[in-house]
Structure formats: C-alpha cells, structure tokens
Design a protein around this motif. Structure first.
Motif, PDB file in Angstrom:
ATOM      1  N   CYS A  18       2.329   2.959  -0.543  1.00 43.65           N
ATOM      2  CA  CYS A  18       3.284   1.898  -0.237  1.00 43.65           C
ATOM      3  C   CYS A  18       4.230   1.678  -1.415  1.00 43.65           C
ATOM      4  O   CYS A  18       3.970   2.131  -2.526  1.00 43.65           O
ATOM      5  N   TYR A  19       5.302   0.927  -1.159  1.00 45.55           N
ATOM      6  CA  TYR A  19       6.370   0.729  -2.125  1.00 45.55           C
ATOM      7  C   TYR A  19       6.626  -0.751  -2.382  1.00 45.55           C
ATOM      8  O   TYR A  19       6.604  -1.559  -1.462  1.00 45.55           O
ATOM      9  N   SER A  20       6.891  -1.077  -3.637  1.00 43.80           N
ATOM     10  CA  SER A  20       7.383  -2.393  -4.021  1.00 43.80           C
ATOM     11  C   SER A  20       8.540  -2.190  -4.990  1.00 43.80           C
ATOM     12  O   SER A  20       8.444  -1.354  -5.896  1.00 43.80           O
ATOM     13  N   PRO A  21       9.621  -2.950  -4.834  1.00 48.91           N
ATOM     14  CA  PRO A  21      10.764  -2.779  -5.729  1.00 48.91           C
ATOM     15  C   PRO A  21      10.559  -3.400  -7.107  1.00 48.91           C
ATOM     16  O   PRO A  21      11.416  -3.259  -7.984  1.00 48.91           O
ATOM     17  N   THR A  49       7.102 -10.421  -0.877  1.00 41.73           N
ATOM     18  CA  THR A  49       8.120 -11.473  -0.773  1.00 41.73           C
ATOM     19  C   THR A  49       8.656 -11.812  -2.158  1.00 41.73           C
ATOM     20  O   THR A  49       9.871 -11.939  -2.354  1.00 41.73           O
ATOM     21  N   GLU A  50       7.756 -11.943  -3.132  1.00 38.21           N
ATOM     22  CA  GLU A  50       8.201 -12.195  -4.505  1.00 38.21           C
ATOM     23  C   GLU A  50       9.069 -11.045  -5.008  1.00 38.21           C
ATOM     24  O   GLU A  50      10.093 -11.266  -5.662  1.00 38.21           O
ATOM     25  N   ALA A  51       8.678  -9.829  -4.716  1.00 33.96           N
ATOM     26  CA  ALA A  51       9.463  -8.669  -5.143  1.00 33.96           C
ATOM     27  C   ALA A  51      10.866  -8.719  -4.531  1.00 33.96           C
ATOM     28  O   ALA A  51      11.867  -8.490  -5.224  1.00 33.96           O
ATOM     29  N   SER A  52      10.949  -9.036  -3.255  1.00 36.64           N
ATOM     30  CA  SER A  52      12.242  -9.129  -2.586  1.00 36.64           C
ATOM     31  C   SER A  52      13.072 -10.263  -3.183  1.00 36.64           C
ATOM     32  O   SER A  52      14.289 -10.123  -3.392  1.00 36.64           O
ATOM     33  N   ASP A  53      12.423 -11.375  -3.484  1.00 36.03           N
ATOM     34  CA  ASP A  53      13.120 -12.512  -4.093  1.00 36.03           C
ATOM     35  C   ASP A  53      13.661 -12.150  -5.480  1.00 36.03           C
ATOM     36  O   ASP A  53      14.743 -12.603  -5.864  1.00 36.03           O
ATOM     37  N   ARG A  54      12.921 -11.347  -6.226  1.00 34.38           N
ATOM     38  CA  ARG A  54      13.396 -10.902  -7.539  1.00 34.38           C
ATOM     39  C   ARG A  54      14.656 -10.053  -7.395  1.00 34.38           C
ATOM     40  O   ARG A  54      15.594 -10.187  -8.171  1.00 34.38           O
ATOM     41  N   VAL A  55      14.665  -9.179  -6.400  1.00 34.27           N
ATOM     42  CA  VAL A  55      15.855  -8.377  -6.143  1.00 34.27           C
ATOM     43  C   VAL A  55      17.022  -9.289  -5.781  1.00 34.27           C
ATOM     44  O   VAL A  55      18.142  -9.116  -6.289  1.00 34.27           O
ATOM     45  N   ALA A  56      16.769 -10.282  -4.946  1.00 37.72           N
ATOM     46  CA  ALA A  56      17.823 -11.214  -4.538  1.00 37.72           C
ATOM     47  C   ALA A  56      18.381 -11.971  -5.741  1.00 37.72           C
ATOM     48  O   ALA A  56      19.598 -12.171  -5.848  1.00 37.72           O
ATOM     49  N   ALA A  57      17.505 -12.385  -6.648  1.00 37.28           N
ATOM     50  CA  ALA A  57      17.959 -13.117  -7.831  1.00 37.28           C
ATOM     51  C   ALA A  57      18.829 -12.235  -8.723  1.00 37.28           C
ATOM     52  O   ALA A  57      19.805 -12.709  -9.322  1.00 37.28           O
ATOM     53  N   LYS A  58      18.504 -10.962  -8.794  1.00 36.40           N
ATOM     54  CA  LYS A  58      19.242 -10.051  -9.670  1.00 36.40           C
ATOM     55  C   LYS A  58      20.519  -9.511  -9.029  1.00 36.40           C
ATOM     56  O   LYS A  58      21.552  -9.390  -9.678  1.00 36.40           O
ATOM     57  N   TYR A  59      20.437  -9.167  -7.729  1.00 36.33           N
ATOM     58  CA  TYR A  59      21.556  -8.476  -7.083  1.00 36.33           C
ATOM     59  C   TYR A  59      22.277  -9.302  -6.017  1.00 36.33           C
ATOM     60  O   TYR A  59      23.282  -8.863  -5.475  1.00 36.33           O
ATOM     61  N   GLY A  60      21.731 -10.440  -5.655  1.00 35.94           N
ATOM     62  CA  GLY A  60      22.397 -11.298  -4.683  1.00 35.94           C
ATOM     63  C   GLY A  60      22.038 -11.032  -3.234  1.00 35.94           C
ATOM     64  O   GLY A  60      22.618 -11.627  -2.334  1.00 35.94           O
ATOM     65  N   PHE A  61      21.069 -10.150  -2.988  1.00 38.83           N
ATOM     66  CA  PHE A  61      20.626  -9.887  -1.613  1.00 38.83           C
ATOM     67  C   PHE A  61      19.156  -9.493  -1.633  1.00 38.83           C
ATOM     68  O   PHE A  61      18.675  -8.915  -2.597  1.00 38.83           O
ATOM     69  N   ALA A  62      18.467  -9.846  -0.563  1.00 33.54           N
ATOM     70  CA  ALA A  62      17.034  -9.533  -0.461  1.00 33.54           C
ATOM     71  C   ALA A  62      16.825  -8.029  -0.337  1.00 33.54           C
ATOM     72  O   ALA A  62      17.734  -7.289   0.036  1.00 33.54           O
ATOM     73  N   CYS A  63      15.633  -7.582  -0.649  1.00 30.85           N
ATOM     74  CA  CYS A  63      15.303  -6.157  -0.589  1.00 30.85           C
ATOM     75  C   CYS A  63      14.762  -5.798   0.790  1.00 30.85           C
ATOM     76  O   CYS A  63      13.639  -6.158   1.140  1.00 30.85           O
ATOM     77  N   THR A  64      15.552  -5.076   1.550  1.00 29.67           N
ATOM     78  CA  THR A  64      15.114  -4.687   2.886  1.00 29.67           C
ATOM     79  C   THR A  64      13.961  -3.685   2.822  1.00 29.67           C
ATOM     80  O   THR A  64      13.135  -3.650   3.732  1.00 29.67           O
ATOM     81  N   ALA A  65      13.894  -2.897   1.754  1.00 27.36           N
ATOM     82  CA  ALA A  65      12.784  -1.944   1.624  1.00 27.36           C
ATOM     83  C   ALA A  65      11.458  -2.685   1.467  1.00 27.36           C
ATOM     84  O   ALA A  65      10.446  -2.293   2.053  1.00 27.36           O
ATOM     85  N   ALA A  66      11.449  -3.757   0.684  1.00 25.82           N
ATOM     86  CA  ALA A  66      10.221  -4.542   0.511  1.00 25.82           C
ATOM     87  C   ALA A  66       9.818  -5.201   1.824  1.00 25.82           C
ATOM     88  O   ALA A  66       8.639  -5.196   2.198  1.00 25.82           O
ATOM     89  N   GLY A  68      10.637  -4.216   4.815  1.00 28.27           N
ATOM     90  CA  GLY A  68      10.224  -3.154   5.734  1.00 28.27           C
ATOM     91  C   GLY A  68       8.805  -2.692   5.450  1.00 28.27           C
ATOM     92  O   GLY A  68       8.012  -2.462   6.368  1.00 28.27           O
ATOM     93  N   GLN A  69       8.469  -2.580   4.153  1.00 37.12           N
ATOM     94  CA  GLN A  69       7.099  -2.206   3.777  1.00 37.12           C
ATOM     95  C   GLN A  69       6.119  -3.257   4.253  1.00 37.12           C
ATOM     96  O   GLN A  69       5.065  -2.945   4.793  1.00 37.12           O
ATOM     97  N   LEU A  70       6.476  -4.525   4.068  1.00 39.51           N
ATOM     98  CA  LEU A  70       5.608  -5.607   4.528  1.00 39.51           C
ATOM     99  C   LEU A  70       5.422  -5.545   6.048  1.00 39.51           C
ATOM    100  O   LEU A  70       4.301  -5.693   6.542  1.00 39.51           O
ATOM    101  N   ALA A  71       6.471  -5.287   6.775  1.00 47.65           N
ATOM    102  CA  ALA A  71       6.368  -5.184   8.238  1.00 47.65           C
ATOM    103  C   ALA A  71       5.419  -4.059   8.632  1.00 47.65           C
ATOM    104  O   ALA A  71       4.601  -4.217   9.554  1.00 47.65           O
ATOM    105  N   ARG A  72       5.489  -2.913   7.937  1.00 46.56           N
ATOM    106  CA  ARG A  72       4.593  -1.794   8.238  1.00 46.56           C
ATOM    107  C   ARG A  72       3.142  -2.155   7.911  1.00 46.56           C
ATOM    108  O   ARG A  72       2.227  -1.834   8.673  1.00 46.56           O
ATOM    109  N   ILE A  73       2.932  -2.823   6.776  1.00 47.84           N
ATOM    110  CA  ILE A  73       1.577  -3.236   6.402  1.00 47.84           C
ATOM    111  C   ILE A  73       1.017  -4.214   7.433  1.00 47.84           C
ATOM    112  O   ILE A  73      -0.134  -4.093   7.857  1.00 47.84           O
ATOM    113  N   GLU A  74       1.816  -5.188   7.834  1.00 44.91           N
ATOM    114  CA  GLU A  74       1.338  -6.169   8.806  1.00 44.91           C
ATOM    115  C   GLU A  74       1.049  -5.524  10.161  1.00 44.91           C
ATOM    116  O   GLU A  74       0.065  -5.864  10.812  1.00 44.91           O
ATOM    117  N   ALA A  75       1.876  -4.591  10.581  1.00 47.66           N
ATOM    118  CA  ALA A  75       1.637  -3.891  11.846  1.00 47.66           C
ATOM    119  C   ALA A  75       0.342  -3.092  11.777  1.00 47.66           C
ATOM    120  O   ALA A  75      -0.465  -3.114  12.711  1.00 47.66           O
TER     121      ALA A  75
END
Length: 95
Positions: A18-21, A49-66, A68-75
């Motif tokens: 699995c992947y985390s940004p 979620t924290e990883a995606s939030d960190r990307v958002a804080a740095k780049y101004g948008f949430a991380c869709t890869a994070a 997407g990974q969460l969606a796959r894990i939950e499924a």
C-alpha cells in the motif's frame, strides 16, 4: 513529502503493498504487529486522512492517491467483516 509503502497481510493470507504520501502512516502501524480488523481499519483511516491533510496543507489540495488507497483498504476489509477474529498484520514499512 517522503512517500511510504507499507505491506499488509490480510486474514486470508494474501499480502498487499500500500501507499501513503507521507510518514503519517508510520504513527499508526508497527512492523510485525497484528491488528483486529476494526482497529486496523480505524488506524488506516486516521493515517491516510492525516497524510492527505498534510498534502493539502503543503500544496493546497487533498491527496487523491491517499484517499484512493484508503478506499481500496476499506473495500478489502469489508470482505472479512463476517469473520470472527479477523486481523491484519503490518508486514513491512518502507520509506
């Protein structure tokens, strides 16, 4: 941001890489630890979620890869909800 890959062993014995940004996921899992399915899913949700939030804080948008990974894990986790004592092992963390 440093990427992190983490390998899981699902209750059926299959392993998944699995992947985390960001390294935020490292606060949720320890290599070699076994987590009850519900606890594992909560930890994955928190870390990614924290990883995606960190990307958002740095780049101004949430991380869709994070997310997407969460969606796959939950499924994948839903496949094992009916199993008594289902657990997930953190096999490795790289990065």
């Amino acid at each position: 941001m440093p990427e992190v890959h983490f390998t899981l062993r699902w209750p059926d014995g299959t392993e998944e890489r699995c992947y985390s940004p960001s390294t935020a996921i490292k606060r949720q899992f320890d290599v070699g630890e076994t987590y009850a399915l519900a606890e594992f899913l909560a930890r994955a949700r928190a870390g990614l979620t924290e990883a995606s939030d960190r990307v958002a804080a740095k780049y101004g948008f949430a991380c869709t890869a994070a997310m997407g990974q969460l969606a796959r894990i939950e499924a994948r986790g839903r496949e094992f909800e009916a199993r008594d004592g289902a657990s997930v092992v953190c096999v490795a963390i790289e990065g």
